[in-house]
Design an enzyme around this catalytic site. Structure first.
Site, PDB file in Angstrom:
ATOM      1  CB  THR A 189      -0.930  -0.007   1.232  1.00 36.73           C
ATOM      2  OG1 THR A 189      -1.810  -1.123   1.146  1.00 36.73           O
ATOM      3  CG2 THR A 189      -1.758   1.263   1.308  1.00 36.73           C
TER       4      THR A 189
ATOM      5  CG  ASP B 218      -1.796  -6.771  -2.575  1.00 37.75           C
ATOM      6  OD1 ASP B 218      -1.705  -7.682  -1.727  1.00 37.75           O
ATOM      7  OD2 ASP B 218      -2.643  -5.863  -2.510  1.00 37.75           O
ATOM      8  CB  SER B 219       2.170  -7.791   1.098  1.00 41.86           C
ATOM      9  OG  SER B 219       0.980  -7.725   1.850  1.00 41.86           O
TER      10      SER B 219
ATOM     11  CB  THR C 230       0.280  -4.017   6.471  1.00 42.67           C
ATOM     12  OG1 THR C 230      -0.991  -3.959   5.805  1.00 42.67           O
ATOM     13  CG2 THR C 230       0.906  -2.627   6.477  1.00 42.67           C
ATOM     14  CG  ASP C 231      -2.929  -7.683   3.825  1.00 39.38           C
ATOM     15  OD1 ASP C 231      -3.263  -7.031   4.837  1.00 39.38           O
ATOM     16  OD2 ASP C 231      -3.577  -7.657   2.765  1.00 39.38           O
TER      17      ASP C 231
END
Length: 353
Positions: free
Chosen positions: A12, A54-55, A86-87
């Site tokens: 993000t 995206d993680s 962060t995920d």
């Protein structure tokens, strides 16, 4: 000026667009120089694009590549910052903590809940704090978020829509970045800087819950090399045969197949002690290993590394899982309180005379 490597992996923090439309990866470095010019006053920062994902797309193969890249580059710098979604941030931090043994400088992971380009973003402060932590913090793999520095393999994401998204439930913070920035000493360096990038991802994570049909995980056993079992409390699982949902056959068949079982707790604080209750004792008797107060993400990654480094399993693998590698678990003190003493029923006293 001190030198800091800033390795961008995606997430993000570096995305553009946003609410109400979906976030999308964007050119990160241009936004960084425009939105956070203070970073370049703290250090001579070298920017590198490792990935722009995206993680949720982060995978063990990328951890191995990232660790190998950092192993080559870290000796040239005074610190490193890895920007990450962060995920899966806690998974990556755990992986790097096991792969990069005795790093020569701090390795700090950070991210944000809002993209750097947004007005109310937390990304700018997280980046500034992360760079400062990379210069002054302990020489280990950490996560810097919301003005706190956590040991990477002790951290859990606990919130989705608030800025204080991470906590370390079983280990104190390593740094607080308020008006003043204070840091703890962290791990002691033990030997040379070494790379342990090998992982075996053929691990399954099983969460115990009421109503779990044992037939389901039993069918998985032929397809996995290791099992992380998230049990209740101190490591409890159902074992009553009369209810038809005992997990004892799972432990028995896992041992017969040579599949290690690492047990962690669903409880947020404290940890596993398989000696406390009957079901834990059963698991121990079948060769299961108690994960003490390891987080689920740290346990999963550690088992992947243990399988790669000890493919024959047995006691060498069990010893590896029980022994701290990078401060990921507590030893030498109880991780759960002792059970409360049983109450004795009051004795009725009859009236005399």
């Amino acid at each position: 000026m001190p030198r800091v490597l800033l390795l961008h992996t995606g997430g993000t923090l570096g995305m553009a667009g946003g609410r109400p439309s979906a976030l999308r990866p964007a050119a990160f470095f241009q936004t960084l120089r425009r939105r956070a010019p203070e970073l370049f006053q703290l250090a001579d920062i070298e920017l590198e694009l490792f990935s722009n994902l995206d993680s949720s797309e982060m995978q063990p193969e990328l951890w191995s590549r990232m660790a190998a890249h950092l192993h080559r580059r870290l000796p040239e710098f005074d610190g490193a910052v890895v920007t990450h979604g962060t995920d899966t941030l806690a998974y990556t931090a755990s992986a790097l903590s096991f792969m990069l043994r005795n790093p020569p400088c701090p390795v700090v992971l950070t991210g944000s809940q809002r993209p750097l380009g947004e007005i109310r973003s937390d990304a700018r402060l997280n980046l500034i704090d992360a760079v400062l932590s990379a210069l002054q913090g302990p020489r280990e793999v950490t996560i810097c978020f919301d003005s706190h520095l956590y040991r990477g393999n002790r951290t859990r994401k606990v919130k989705v829509a608030e800025y204080d998204a991470f906590e370390s439930p079983n280990f104190p913070v390593l740094g607080t970045l308020g008006v003043d920035a204070t840091f703890e000493a962290g791990l002691k360096t033990r030997g040379a800087f070494r790379l342990h990038e090998a992982l075996d991802p053929r691990v399954f994570f099983l969460k115990v819950y009421p109503g779990l049909d044992p037939a389901l995980p039993l069918q998985l056993l032929p397809h996995v090399k290791g099992l992380v079992l998230e049990a209740y409390g101190a490591g409890n699982v159902p074992i009553a045969p009369e209810l038809g949902r005992s997990l004892q056959p799972l432990f028995i068949q896992a041992r017969e197949r040579g599949i290690p079982v690492l047990v962690v707790s669903q409880a947020y604080r404290n940890g596993v002690d398989l000696t406390l209750y009957e079901s834990g004792a059963m698991a121990l008797a079948q060769g299961a290993v108690g994960g003490a107060d390891m987080t689920p993400s740290a346990a999963l990654v550690k088992l992947m590394q243990g399988l790669a480094e000890h493919p024959r399993g047995g006691e060498p693998l069990a010893r590896f899982l029980r022994t701290p590698v990078a401060g990921e678990l507590s030893v030498g003190r109880p991780t759960v309180p002792p059970p409360a003493p049983k109450r004795r029923r009051p004795t009725r006293v009859g009236r005399v005379g």
